[in-house]
Scaffold this motif. Structure first.
Motif, PDB file in Angstrom:
ATOM      1  N   ARG A  18     -19.979  30.701  24.693  1.00 48.84           N
ATOM      2  CA  ARG A  18     -20.074  30.575  26.112  1.00 48.84           C
ATOM      3  C   ARG A  18     -19.336  31.658  26.885  1.00 48.84           C
ATOM      4  O   ARG A  18     -20.047  32.122  27.822  1.00 48.84           O
ATOM      5  CB  ARG A  18     -19.472  29.287  26.550  1.00 48.84           C
ATOM      6  CG  ARG A  18     -19.540  29.103  27.960  1.00 48.84           C
ATOM      7  CD  ARG A  18     -21.208  29.252  28.729  1.00 48.84           C
ATOM      8  NE  ARG A  18     -21.967  28.311  27.779  1.00 48.84           N
ATOM      9  CZ  ARG A  18     -22.216  27.083  28.014  1.00 48.84           C
ATOM     10  NH1 ARG A  18     -21.648  26.365  29.215  1.00 48.84           N
ATOM     11  NH2 ARG A  18     -23.192  26.426  27.532  1.00 48.84           N
ATOM     12  N   LYS A  19     -18.440  32.259  26.442  1.00 54.01           N
ATOM     13  CA  LYS A  19     -17.778  33.498  26.945  1.00 54.01           C
ATOM     14  C   LYS A  19     -18.979  34.558  27.007  1.00 54.01           C
ATOM     15  O   LYS A  19     -18.956  35.334  27.976  1.00 54.01           O
ATOM     16  CB  LYS A  19     -16.500  33.809  25.989  1.00 54.01           C
ATOM     17  CG  LYS A  19     -16.003  35.403  26.353  1.00 54.01           C
ATOM     18  CD  LYS A  19     -14.893  35.627  25.363  1.00 54.01           C
ATOM     19  CE  LYS A  19     -14.599  37.487  25.768  1.00 54.01           C
ATOM     20  NZ  LYS A  19     -13.773  37.740  24.892  1.00 54.01           N
ATOM     21  N   TYR A  20     -19.643  34.901  26.005  1.00 53.02           N
ATOM     22  CA  TYR A  20     -20.501  36.081  26.077  1.00 53.02           C
ATOM     23  C   TYR A  20     -21.691  35.591  26.658  1.00 53.02           C
ATOM     24  O   TYR A  20     -22.126  36.437  27.363  1.00 53.02           O
ATOM     25  CB  TYR A  20     -21.054  36.345  24.434  1.00 53.02           C
ATOM     26  CG  TYR A  20     -20.011  36.767  23.620  1.00 53.02           C
ATOM     27  CD1 TYR A  20     -19.488  38.092  24.127  1.00 53.02           C
ATOM     28  CD2 TYR A  20     -19.628  36.433  22.572  1.00 53.02           C
ATOM     29  CE1 TYR A  20     -18.622  38.752  23.400  1.00 53.02           C
ATOM     30  CE2 TYR A  20     -18.733  37.129  21.596  1.00 53.02           C
ATOM     31  CZ  TYR A  20     -18.172  38.316  22.192  1.00 53.02           C
ATOM     32  OH  TYR A  20     -17.331  39.145  21.529  1.00 53.02           O
ATOM     33  N   GLU A  21     -22.231  34.297  26.914  1.00 50.36           N
ATOM     34  CA  GLU A  21     -23.305  33.798  27.720  1.00 50.36           C
ATOM     35  C   GLU A  21     -22.935  34.027  29.104  1.00 50.36           C
ATOM     36  O   GLU A  21     -23.762  34.651  30.081  1.00 50.36           O
ATOM     37  CB  GLU A  21     -23.471  32.590  27.477  1.00 50.36           C
ATOM     38  CG  GLU A  21     -24.156  32.160  25.986  1.00 50.36           C
ATOM     39  CD  GLU A  21     -24.236  30.629  25.921  1.00 50.36           C
ATOM     40  OE1 GLU A  21     -24.126  29.844  26.805  1.00 50.36           O
ATOM     41  OE2 GLU A  21     -24.614  30.229  24.875  1.00 50.36           O
ATOM     42  N   VAL A  22     -21.723  33.738  29.506  1.00 55.50           N
ATOM     43  CA  VAL A  22     -21.501  34.225  31.055  1.00 55.50           C
ATOM     44  C   VAL A  22     -21.187  35.411  31.307  1.00 55.50           C
ATOM     45  O   VAL A  22     -21.949  36.040  32.383  1.00 55.50           O
ATOM     46  CB  VAL A  22     -19.860  33.652  31.248  1.00 55.50           C
ATOM     47  CG1 VAL A  22     -19.479  33.768  32.656  1.00 55.50           C
ATOM     48  CG2 VAL A  22     -20.142  31.999  31.275  1.00 55.50           C
ATOM     49  N   ALA A  64     -13.702  34.237  33.378  1.00 56.73           N
ATOM     50  CA  ALA A  64     -13.025  33.110  32.915  1.00 56.73           C
ATOM     51  C   ALA A  64     -13.202  31.784  33.486  1.00 56.73           C
ATOM     52  O   ALA A  64     -13.321  31.069  32.932  1.00 56.73           O
ATOM     53  CB  ALA A  64     -11.683  33.566  32.985  1.00 56.73           C
ATOM     54  N   TRP A  65     -13.394  31.929  34.925  1.00 55.95           N
ATOM     55  CA  TRP A  65     -13.404  30.535  35.516  1.00 55.95           C
ATOM     56  C   TRP A  65     -14.946  29.979  35.031  1.00 55.95           C
ATOM     57  O   TRP A  65     -15.038  28.703  34.681  1.00 55.95           O
ATOM     58  CB  TRP A  65     -13.624  30.796  37.095  1.00 55.95           C
ATOM     59  CG  TRP A  65     -14.223  29.606  37.878  1.00 55.95           C
ATOM     60  CD1 TRP A  65     -15.313  29.481  38.479  1.00 55.95           C
ATOM     61  CD2 TRP A  65     -13.723  28.404  37.946  1.00 55.95           C
ATOM     62  NE1 TRP A  65     -15.512  28.521  39.081  1.00 55.95           N
ATOM     63  CE2 TRP A  65     -14.595  27.707  38.565  1.00 55.95           C
ATOM     64  CE3 TRP A  65     -12.355  27.645  37.384  1.00 55.95           C
ATOM     65  CZ2 TRP A  65     -14.123  26.280  39.247  1.00 55.95           C
ATOM     66  CZ3 TRP A  65     -12.106  26.583  37.629  1.00 55.95           C
ATOM     67  CH2 TRP A  65     -13.097  25.494  38.451  1.00 55.95           C
ATOM     68  N   TYR A  66     -16.116  30.604  35.221  1.00 58.85           N
ATOM     69  CA  TYR A  66     -17.405  30.089  34.630  1.00 58.85           C
ATOM     70  C   TYR A  66     -17.465  29.700  33.329  1.00 58.85           C
ATOM     71  O   TYR A  66     -18.114  28.921  32.890  1.00 58.85           O
ATOM     72  CB  TYR A  66     -18.271  31.130  35.309  1.00 58.85           C
ATOM     73  CG  TYR A  66     -18.448  30.891  36.563  1.00 58.85           C
ATOM     74  CD1 TYR A  66     -19.312  29.876  37.285  1.00 58.85           C
ATOM     75  CD2 TYR A  66     -18.301  31.802  37.687  1.00 58.85           C
ATOM     76  CE1 TYR A  66     -19.695  29.692  38.498  1.00 58.85           C
ATOM     77  CE2 TYR A  66     -18.784  31.926  38.884  1.00 58.85           C
ATOM     78  CZ  TYR A  66     -19.136  30.710  39.415  1.00 58.85           C
ATOM     79  OH  TYR A  66     -19.498  30.585  40.623  1.00 58.85           O
TER      80      TYR A  66
END
Length: 392
Positions: free
Chosen positions: A241-245, A92-94
């Motif tokens: 971006r969630k999936y990328e992280v 969540a942070w990244y």
């Protein structure tokens, strides 16, 4: 205003007019209760507060624009996603911090809100000083007002209340103007928003809008669809971006498999095609998962590792595994979401990939590989409609 009063009987129950009348009525009653001195004080601070809000909005907008590229550069230098499996809090942070780093609209909005709040807190520090100045200029304090009320003649008290009601009416008119102004901005930016059509049909709103249009109409005209599209695109970027992280770290077995698949490929395009062919023939479509989601709304989240191990998944699972394997062999890749043709003349939610070859992004759909060649095919755009995303 005269026309509105003349037709007031017909539009009294219209929501916008009713709200304005309620604001005016409450302000008149407050002015009547407070009397002349109390209403004058309230009116002064209302005007002061309005000036402060406008000034803070303008300054926050200016400085958010100035600081946004500076913040982006700083975050690019210091924020790097670790190449290891991340916990849920770290994910969540990244997701948040890299989204702020890379997505201009999100960064601007957060900076704007932060700067605005700082300015408002700073401005609130002036309120005690202004309170003191106002009381001195009015030659009255709290105890003095109580004594004045006890000693004042009934006629003086009545005059004070009448004058207070008049000042309350002025205060109410200011409140009503701000209320109409907020409605005008809302309707201008979101003409298809909830209640926008009802607001535009209000006789009172139409007369007020005629006054506001020359001042702000040109600036706001046409911004609604643009703003809505920008916010939707930014939301899609953050979801992506969630999936990328989550998928940033590449497990050893997937990395080894990717290297084995492309061992004979000499170019990035050859690597991309080899991975496309491998996933298209190795990963079976999970019809049970798709039916559970379509018929019962049950979504089973799975990682690229799950897809690799079970050798089955739906389109987003295939796209995420392709993304991970392509990155493992240094091919620039991204997951794309949108709509795909369903073979019945319609479209449904879908996901696929794009790879960067010689400076161009080429689309491919490994999920559909068993039904034909969907690696940068000529009719790809006719069968795939991507969600609008902001460039970063």
């Amino acid at each position: 205003m005269t026309e509105w009063i003349q037709t007031g009987g017909q539009s009294m129950m219209e929501p916008v007019t009713a709200a304005v009348l309620l604001v005016l009525l409450v302000s008149l009653i407050q002015g009547l209760i407070r009397g002349a001195s109390g209403s004058a004080r309230r009116l002064f601070f209302f005007v002061w507060e309005s000036i402060v809000i406008v000034a803070c909005l303008v300054l926050a907008s200016h400085w958010a624009g100035k600081l946004s590229p500076v913040a982006a550069d700083m975050l690019r230098k210091h924020v790097i996603v670790p190449s290891r499996e991340l916990g849920s809090i770290e994910q969540a942070w990244y997701t948040l911090i890299t989204s702020i780093r890379d997505f201009a609209l999100l960064r601007y909005v957060l900076l704007f809100l932060f700067i605005y709040l700082l300015l408002r807190v700073a401005a609130s520090g002036l309120n005690p000083l202004l309170e003191l100045i106002f009381r001195r200029r009015a030659h009255v304090d709290a105890d003095g007002r109580q004594q004045e009320r006890r000693m004042a003649l009934p006629r003086q008290r009545a005059a004070s209340r009448v004058f207070g009601a008049l000042l309350g009416g002025v205060h109410g008119a200011g409140r009503a103007f701000i209320f109409i102004g907020v409605l005008f901005v809302y309707v201008s930016l979101l003409p298809s928003g909830i209640g926008a059509q009802m607001i535009k049909q209000s006789p009172l709103y139409m007369q007020a809008a005629a006054l506001l249009e020359p001042v702000a109409g040109d600036m706001l005209a046409g911004r609604g669809p643009v703003l809505a599209e920008a916010m939707q695109a930014e939301f899609q970027n953050i979801l992506q971006r969630k999936y990328e992280v989550i998928d940033y770290a590449i497990p050893a077995d997937i990395e080894q498999a990717a290297a084995q698949v492309v061992k004979d490929a000499a170019t990035d395009e050859a690597k991309a095609r080899a991975l496309y062919a491998w996933l298209g023939t190795r990963i079976a479509y999970d019809w049970d998962k798709a039916r559970n989601y379509e018929e019962q709304g049950i979504w089973q989240e799975q990682s690229p590792q799950n897809t690799f191990d079970t050798r089955k998944g739906v389109c987003i699972d295939v796209a995420r595994l392709y993304d991970m394997m392509a990155r493992a062999v240094d091919v620039e890749v991204r997951v794309v979401t949108g709509l795909g043709a369903d073979g019945k003349g319609g479209f449904g939610p879908h996901a696929w990939n794009e790879v960067r070859i010689d400076g161009k992004w080429l689309p491919l759909d490994a999920t559909w590989a068993s039904s034909g060649d969907w690696f940068n095919s000529p009719d790809f755009e006719q069968t795939h409609i991507r969600d609008k995303q902001l460039s970063i």
